[in-house]
Scaffold this motif. Structure first.
Motif, PDB file in Angstrom:
ATOM      1  N   UNK A  11       0.851  -1.200   0.000  1.00 14.66           N
ATOM      2  CA  UNK A  11       0.000   0.000   0.000  1.00 14.66           C
ATOM      3  C   UNK A  11       0.885   1.249   0.000  1.00 14.66           C
ATOM      4  N   UNK A  12       1.932   1.238   0.833  1.00 16.97           N
ATOM      5  CA  UNK A  12       2.831   2.399   0.915  1.00 16.97           C
ATOM      6  C   UNK A  12       3.524   2.647  -0.421  1.00 16.97           C
ATOM      7  N   UNK A  13       3.857   1.581  -1.126  1.00 23.67           N
ATOM      8  CA  UNK A  13       4.495   1.729  -2.432  1.00 23.67           C
ATOM      9  C   UNK A  13       3.598   2.518  -3.393  1.00 23.67           C
ATOM     10  N   UNK A  14       2.304   2.221  -3.374  1.00 22.68           N
ATOM     11  CA  UNK A  14       1.392   2.922  -4.272  1.00 22.68           C
ATOM     12  C   UNK A  14       1.241   4.395  -3.888  1.00 22.68           C
ATOM     13  N   UNK A  15       1.291   4.692  -2.585  1.00 21.05           N
ATOM     14  CA  UNK A  15       1.268   6.095  -2.150  1.00 21.05           C
ATOM     15  C   UNK A  15       2.479   6.830  -2.728  1.00 21.05           C
ATOM     16  N   UNK A  16       3.662   6.209  -2.609  1.00 17.21           N
ATOM     17  CA  UNK A  16       4.894   6.833  -3.116  1.00 17.21           C
ATOM     18  C   UNK A  16       4.834   7.005  -4.637  1.00 17.21           C
TER      19      UNK A  16
ATOM     20  N   UNK B 148      -6.064  11.753  -0.368  1.00 17.01           N
ATOM     21  CA  UNK B 148      -7.483  11.500  -0.648  1.00 17.01           C
ATOM     22  C   UNK B 148      -7.822  11.969  -2.062  1.00 17.01           C
ATOM     23  N   UNK B 149      -7.312  13.148  -2.444  1.00 13.95           N
ATOM     24  CA  UNK B 149      -7.526  13.659  -3.795  1.00 13.95           C
ATOM     25  C   UNK B 149      -8.918  14.217  -4.005  1.00 13.95           C
ATOM     26  N   UNK B 150      -9.124  14.795  -5.167  1.00  7.69           N
ATOM     27  CA  UNK B 150     -10.414  15.409  -5.509  1.00  7.69           C
ATOM     28  C   UNK B 150     -11.495  14.328  -5.577  1.00  7.69           C
ATOM     29  N   UNK B 151     -12.534  14.526  -4.781  1.00 10.46           N
ATOM     30  CA  UNK B 151     -13.650  13.574  -4.689  1.00 10.46           C
ATOM     31  C   UNK B 151     -13.172  12.142  -4.385  1.00 10.46           C
ATOM     32  N   UNK B 152     -12.045  12.054  -3.648  1.00  5.54           N
ATOM     33  CA  UNK B 152     -11.543  10.746  -3.213  1.00  5.54           C
ATOM     34  C   UNK B 152     -10.881   9.924  -4.302  1.00  5.54           C
ATOM     35  N   UNK B 153     -10.591  10.552  -5.452  1.00  7.65           N
ATOM     36  CA  UNK B 153     -10.063   9.798  -6.600  1.00  7.65           C
ATOM     37  C   UNK B 153      -8.665   9.228  -6.362  1.00  7.65           C
ATOM     38  N   UNK B 154      -7.781  10.021  -5.704  1.00  9.88           N
ATOM     39  CA  UNK B 154      -6.421   9.529  -5.473  1.00  9.88           C
ATOM     40  C   UNK B 154      -6.423   8.314  -4.543  1.00  9.88           C
ATOM     41  N   UNK B 155      -7.190   8.391  -3.462  1.00  9.24           N
ATOM     42  CA  UNK B 155      -7.263   7.268  -2.511  1.00  9.24           C
ATOM     43  C   UNK B 155      -7.844   6.028  -3.199  1.00  9.24           C
ATOM     44  N   UNK B 156      -8.825   6.245  -4.056  1.00  9.58           N
ATOM     45  CA  UNK B 156      -9.430   5.137  -4.796  1.00  9.58           C
ATOM     46  C   UNK B 156      -8.386   4.461  -5.691  1.00  9.58           C
ATOM     47  N   UNK B 157      -7.572   5.283  -6.356  1.00 13.20           N
ATOM     48  CA  UNK B 157      -6.520   4.766  -7.247  1.00 13.20           C
ATOM     49  C   UNK B 157      -5.466   3.993  -6.448  1.00 13.20           C
ATOM     50  N   UNK B 158      -5.054   4.550  -5.300  1.00 11.66           N
ATOM     51  CA  UNK B 158      -4.073   3.876  -4.426  1.00 11.66           C
ATOM     52  C   UNK B 158      -4.617   2.512  -4.011  1.00 11.66           C
ATOM     53  N   UNK B 159      -5.874   2.503  -3.562  1.00 12.82           N
ATOM     54  CA  UNK B 159      -6.496   1.258  -3.105  1.00 12.82           C
ATOM     55  C   UNK B 159      -6.620   0.222  -4.203  1.00 12.82           C
TER      56      UNK B 159
END
Length: 301
Positions: A196-201, A246-257
């Motif tokens: 998960x941390x790798x995707x954040x980076x 988290x990103x706009x409308x949660x898009x970044x968090x969705x992509x990370x997940x």
């Protein structure tokens, strides 16, 4: 009659971002160490286990050695340096395209104080000319008497089989420390948190530096569908970083997940439902109790 079984421990050391984790994953044949082109990606000692009919080699991928700027940095450098005296062989990995630097000089000075044999691995050879490679070999030989000097490409796999052969030849007769089908000693929770941390980076790039930790809050298995539900929290130091993740409308968090879930499913061989939250914990990298809470336990080193 079969040859005697050999075994031993090998540390993979070097400056940040020279390809240590890429090499470990190449050897093991599966992703157990996270990879990023950002420095200081590896924080703990990641143990990978490589087993053949003749030998077992336990690899320790250490954090990149760098000048620390906070307690987490101190922890990471101590982990790497302490590894030198725990192993039978050291791989000192350098980036052929970067050339000799002050960081390499610092590591070599530390290596001079140990009796452990050192292999110099010149990685990323596909990025330099043969003439440049020869210059590097001459330059590094002037600083330390290496047991072996091997040009490799961890990404492409060049000379990795030969490296493993030379490594096995150097090891003493010994026991099989782990079952032959085991590839790491880290619990699955640790590897899941790292994926998960790798995707954040990867996805936040320079916007969120290494002030990110990931905790696994729970893993539940549905007995009927066999599907796993994994609950995780991404820890950051500032509310602005939380907003970026988290990103706009949660898009970044969705992509990370989404991307992390694919990697986790490959690791576990099972369908996964991943729930990820983001939490702000100010200056956690400089607070001892947070470091321990997030898996950086100084007492182990």
């Amino acid at each position: 009659m079969n040859e005697k079984f050999k075994s031993g421990f090998v540390a993979i050391v070097g400056r940040p971002n020279v390809g240590k984790s890429t090499l470990l994953n190449r050897i093991i044949g599966q992703k157990i160490a996270i990879m990023s082109d950002k420095a200081q990606t590896t924080r703990n000692k990641v143990q990978g286990v490589y087993t053949t009919e003749q030998a077992q080699v336990v690899f320790i991928d250490t954090p990149g050695i760098h000048k620390p700027k906070h307690k987490l940095g101190d922890f990471m450098v101590k982990v790497a340096l302490n590894t030198f005296r725990e192993v039978d062989l050291i791989y000192f990995v350098i980036d052929a395209s970067s050339g000799f630097g002050r960081g390499d000089e610092f590591i070599i000075e530390k290596l001079k104080n140990v009796n452990t044999p050192v292999f110099l691995l010149i990685n990323k050879i596909d990025l330099v000319s043969p003439e440049k490679l020869l210059e590097l070999i001459v330059q590094y030989k002037e600083h330390l008497d290496f047991a072996e000097i091997m040009p490799i490409s961890a990404l492409e796999g060049n000379n990795v089989e030969q490296l493993l052969g030379e490594t096995t030849a150097k090891l003493e007769e010994g026991p099989m420390y782990y079952p032959k089908d085991q590839i790491t000693d880290h619990p699955e929770r640790f590897i899941i948190s790292e994926l998960i941390r790798e995707q954040v980076l990867e996805l936040t790039r320079e916007e969120v530096p290494h002030s990110v930790a990931v905790t696994i809050d729970g893993i539940e298995k549905n007995s009927k569908t066999e599907k796993l539900t994994i609950m995780a929290t991404i820890i950051v130091e500032r509310s602005t970083q939380k907003g970026i993740i988290i990103g706009k409308q949660g898009q970044m968090l969705k992509q990370i997940g989404m991307r992390a879930r694919k990697e986790i499913e490959l690791l576990l061989g099972s369908k996964v439902f991943l729930e990820v939250w983001v939490k702000v914990q100010k200056n956690w990298r400089d607070k001892e109790h947070y470091l321990q809470d997030y898996g950086f336990n100084k007492d182990e080193y």
